[in-house]
Design an enzyme around this catalytic site. Sequence first.
Site, short mmCIF file in Angstrom:
data_model
loop_
_atom_site.label_atom_id
_atom_site.label_comp_id
_atom_site.label_asym_id
_atom_site.label_seq_id
_atom_site.Cartn_x
_atom_site.Cartn_y
_atom_site.Cartn_z
N HIS A 175 45.57 -60.79 -35.76
CA HIS A 175 46.35 -61.64 -36.59
C HIS A 175 45.48 -62.42 -37.10
O HIS A 175 44.62 -63.33 -36.29
CB HIS A 175 48.33 -62.68 -36.16
CG HIS A 175 48.62 -63.17 -37.33
ND1 HIS A 175 49.20 -62.65 -37.86
CD2 HIS A 175 48.08 -64.88 -37.38
CE1 HIS A 175 50.29 -64.12 -38.93
NE2 HIS A 175 48.44 -65.00 -38.23
N PRO A 176 45.35 -62.96 -38.00
CA PRO A 176 45.58 -62.12 -39.30
C PRO A 176 45.58 -61.07 -39.85
O PRO A 176 44.07 -61.32 -40.88
CB PRO A 176 45.80 -63.41 -40.57
CG PRO A 176 44.64 -63.91 -40.39
CD PRO A 176 44.83 -64.12 -38.80
#
Length: 159
Positions: free
Chosen positions: A133-134
């Site tokens: 992430h991200p």
Amino acid sequence: MGRPLAVHEAHVAAEVASGDTKARFDARVIPSVAYTDPEVAWVGLTEDEAKAQGIKVKKGLFPWSASGRAIANGRDEGFTKLLFDDSPEAHGHGRILGGGIVGTHAGDMIGEVALAIEMGADAVDIGKTIHPHPTLGESIGMAAEVAHGSCTDLPPARR
């Protein structure tokens, strides 16, 4: 699509020619990519194909407008969609049957969906796989969570 398929078939042919009696080519699916802007990539069954075959599916659709990475990239117009077997025999744990991705780098990500189909993964398997992430790739896990009913990253539905 032709080159990856031909390369895999050539590898098997070479293995057989060298005496490997267990070598075979039995891919369930072959991914496709349209190198447009945005890219469109798909693998396995589509909703229309499933309907035509009488296969009941559960859809997980994750809009890239809810993806931090897509927003940061200024390219949040895409989505990731996964289709899972929703037949009574699946008992709510149906295996993935197909998927499509529309957005930048869709062609780079569709291989994960193909692998999930080849391995017989279900929505829980994919959703519980940790994605960095991200990233755009985490939209695959999020789409699986949508299908499973456990996604907490979707914006509230408009009324």
